[in-house]
Design an enzyme around this catalytic site. Structure first.
Site, PDB file in Angstrom:
ATOM      1  N   GLY A  93      42.690  49.256  37.117  1.00 41.48           N
ATOM      2  CA  GLY A  93      41.821  49.193  38.286  1.00 41.48           C
ATOM      3  C   GLY A  93      41.307  47.785  38.492  1.00 41.48           C
ATOM      4  N   GLN A 102      35.957  41.248  41.461  1.00 37.73           N
ATOM      5  CA  GLN A 102      36.518  40.583  40.279  1.00 37.73           C
ATOM      6  C   GLN A 102      37.430  39.419  40.629  1.00 37.73           C
ATOM      7  OE1 GLN A 102      37.699  44.622  38.648  1.00 37.73           O
ATOM      8  NE2 GLN A 102      37.455  43.484  36.756  1.00 37.73           N
ATOM      9  N   CYS A 145      37.662  46.401  30.618  1.00 39.66           N
ATOM     10  CA  CYS A 145      37.559  45.770  31.928  1.00 39.66           C
ATOM     11  C   CYS A 145      38.306  44.442  31.911  1.00 39.66           C
ATOM     12  CB  CYS A 145      36.081  45.526  32.246  1.00 39.66           C
ATOM     13  SG  CYS A 145      35.798  44.723  33.820  1.00 39.66           S
ATOM     14  N   LEU A 146      39.048  44.167  32.961  1.00 38.42           N
ATOM     15  CA  LEU A 146      39.802  42.905  33.022  1.00 38.42           C
ATOM     16  C   LEU A 146      38.877  41.692  33.040  1.00 38.42           C
ATOM     17  CD1 LEU A 146      42.652  43.872  35.525  1.00 38.42           C
ATOM     18  CD2 LEU A 146      42.781  43.672  33.037  1.00 38.42           C
ATOM     19  N   HIS A 188      33.787  53.145  37.596  1.00 39.95           N
ATOM     20  CA  HIS A 188      33.748  51.796  37.010  1.00 39.95           C
ATOM     21  C   HIS A 188      33.947  50.741  38.102  1.00 39.95           C
ATOM     22  CE1 HIS A 188      35.028  48.836  33.724  1.00 39.95           C
ATOM     23  NE2 HIS A 188      35.416  48.235  34.833  1.00 39.95           N
ATOM     24  N   GLU A 189      34.955  50.970  38.966  1.00 43.86           N
ATOM     25  CA  GLU A 189      35.249  49.984  40.016  1.00 43.86           C
ATOM     26  C   GLU A 189      34.164  49.970  41.090  1.00 43.86           C
ATOM     27  OE1 GLU A 189      37.399  47.926  39.226  1.00 43.86           O
ATOM     28  OE2 GLU A 189      38.430  49.084  37.692  1.00 43.86           O
ATOM     29  N   HIS A 238      31.437  47.734  40.109  1.00 41.60           N
ATOM     30  CA  HIS A 238      31.724  46.311  40.366  1.00 41.60           C
ATOM     31  C   HIS A 238      31.269  45.924  41.773  1.00 41.60           C
ATOM     32  CE1 HIS A 238      33.818  44.744  36.894  1.00 41.60           C
ATOM     33  NE2 HIS A 238      34.688  45.741  36.884  1.00 41.60           N
TER      34      HIS A 238
END
Ligand code: ZN
Length: 167
Positions: free
Chosen positions: A46, A51, A91-92, A133-134, A137
């Site tokens: 995701g 991000q 997470c990236l 989660h996204e 962000h």
């Protein structure tokens, strides 16, 4: 297509609140393609526009095993959330860190797709976790900020050490 640079926690820009997308046009669709490519290349499941330093309400994700089920959410709204579940997240923007986070077990989300068409989706399991989660962000929240202060301090120290070693 292009691979976009991903902001790394604790970059302040990860705390910006994303704006609603007024018009789903070709520039949005181009960003969707680039974000998808960036996510698959990372590899991740995701990615929120936040991000990649684009502060608009756009998420791409793909939790399928074969990475052939890209889902795009524009201006996502949580319509319903039920139950509670704890699962490990990564997470990236926070590489190498995996921690258990408590979230709703099942959700219903409404959004526009990349053609500007409205849809609603009911999600459970990994998909539900990933969407929440996204969506965090887009509100300027990184998952580690849901953890205790002690854990956050440890994570920041660990990331600093990791970065020193790779530089
Ligand atoms: Zn993330």
């Amino acid at each position: 297509m292009a691979i976009l640079p991903i902001l790394q926690y604790p970059d302040e820009r990860l705390h910006k609140v994303a704006k609603k997308i007024e018009r789903v046009d070709d520039s949005i669709r181009k960003l969707v393609r680039n974000m998808a490519e960036t996510m698959y290349a990372a590899p991740g499941i995701g990615l929120a526009a936040t991000q990649v330093d684009k502060h608009i309400q756009l998420i791409v994700l793909d939790v399928s095993e074969k990475h052939d089920d890209l889902k795009v959410f524009i201006n996502p709204v949580l319509l319903e959330s039920l139950g509670e579940e704890e699962s490990e997240e990564g997470c990236l923007s926070v590489p190498g860190i995996y921690e258990k986070v408590r979230r709703a077990e099942r959700i219903s989300v409404g959004a526009l797709d990349e053609n500007g068409k409205q849809f609603t989706l009911d999600a459970v399991g990994l998909l539900a976790v990933c969407i929440q989660h996204e969506m965090d962000h887009l509100q300027g929240h990184v998952f580690v900020e849901r953890l205790s202060h002690l854990k956050q301090t440890r994570i920041r120290a660990k990331l600093k050490k990791q970065r020193r070693e790779t530089l």
